[in-house]
Design a protein around this motif. Sequence first.
Motif, mmCIF file in Angstrom:
data_model
loop_
_atom_site.group_PDB
_atom_site.id
_atom_site.type_symbol
_atom_site.label_atom_id
_atom_site.label_comp_id
_atom_site.label_asym_id
_atom_site.label_seq_id
_atom_site.Cartn_x
_atom_site.Cartn_y
_atom_site.Cartn_z
ATOM 1 N N UNK A 117 -20.719 25.036 39.293
ATOM 2 C CA UNK A 117 -19.364 24.775 39.763
ATOM 3 C C UNK A 117 -18.600 23.956 38.733
ATOM 4 N N UNK A 118 -17.276 24.075 38.778
ATOM 5 C CA UNK A 118 -16.411 23.278 37.908
ATOM 6 C C UNK A 118 -15.190 22.857 38.714
ATOM 7 N N UNK A 119 -14.685 21.666 38.449
ATOM 8 C CA UNK A 119 -13.513 21.160 39.157
ATOM 9 C C UNK A 119 -12.281 21.921 38.690
ATOM 10 N N UNK A 120 -11.658 22.662 39.600
ATOM 11 C CA UNK A 120 -10.529 23.503 39.229
ATOM 12 C C UNK A 120 -9.270 22.728 38.865
ATOM 13 N N UNK A 121 -9.273 21.408 39.067
ATOM 14 C CA UNK A 121 -8.124 20.592 38.670
ATOM 15 C C UNK A 121 -8.272 20.046 37.249
ATOM 16 N N UNK A 122 -9.433 20.248 36.663
ATOM 17 C CA UNK A 122 -9.745 19.614 35.382
ATOM 18 C C UNK A 122 -9.323 20.460 34.187
ATOM 19 N N UNK A 123 -9.390 19.838 33.014
ATOM 20 C CA UNK A 123 -9.152 20.529 31.742
ATOM 21 C C UNK A 123 -10.494 20.729 31.044
ATOM 22 N N UNK A 124 -11.432 21.293 31.787
ATOM 23 C CA UNK A 124 -12.792 21.508 31.297
ATOM 24 C C UNK A 124 -13.112 22.990 31.285
ATOM 25 N N UNK A 125 -14.050 23.376 30.407
ATOM 26 C CA UNK A 125 -14.480 24.769 30.339
ATOM 27 C C UNK A 125 -16.005 24.839 30.257
#
Length: 254
Positions: free
Chosen positions: A58-66
Amino acid sequence: MNYKNLLIIIFFTFLLGCEQYNTSKKITDRNISSKYKNSGFALIYKDILKDEKLISKKIDNRSLLIFHKSLKKNSFVKITNLKNQKTIIAEVASNKAKFSDFYNCVITDRIAEELSLDPNEPYIDLVLISQNSSFIAKKAKTFNEEKNVAEKAPVDGIKIDNLAGTDKKKKVVKKDKNFKYSIKIADFYYKDSAESMISRIINETNVANTIIKKISKTKYRVLLGPFNDIKKIESTFNEIKSLNFENLEILKDV
């Protein structure tokens, strides 16, 4: 000088040459890794992808991460929407996530929104920012501040009105006539080398739509395509995975 001393000199000269070769090789490898670049389609993260096991993390959809499969965790990349030239800086959250090799990375809704990406054609250019760049030296603090702001802000979803008694018209999705892409296999110095690669692809796969494009007098590019449908590109991409090509790119035909 006797024969024994001559052999000793030759032996140490050989060792020195090997060391210089290994050192130059390490430097070359390091330069390649610091200049990573890839053009292709991004996978825009949705929780349903995790539920359907199309992605393993999972990844936080509000973040600037990939998520990326080969770049180091915590490294920075510049992502460009090649349709409108909008860019954003993102951070690699993990290189352990499992997802289809067809996509060059997994991005969040936040990144897609900032870039105004078309979810049906999420075509991007991804470039690794070198650790020696001015961004790493001067802008990392600013990036973290911007990331914190982005993570606190909500991601706007698509709203659908569902009013009772209102006539509904089905929305017809028109196929984009400008959707035309090719898979870049590699560039070669000699045309014979490009032709040998074409022969290998034809002999070892079911792929037939191969092209050699002359870029310059000393550059011959092997391409597959063109394709006018993303599913067809993905199918061909998966077909040639057995040949273990590195850093395949998807190029938009103009």
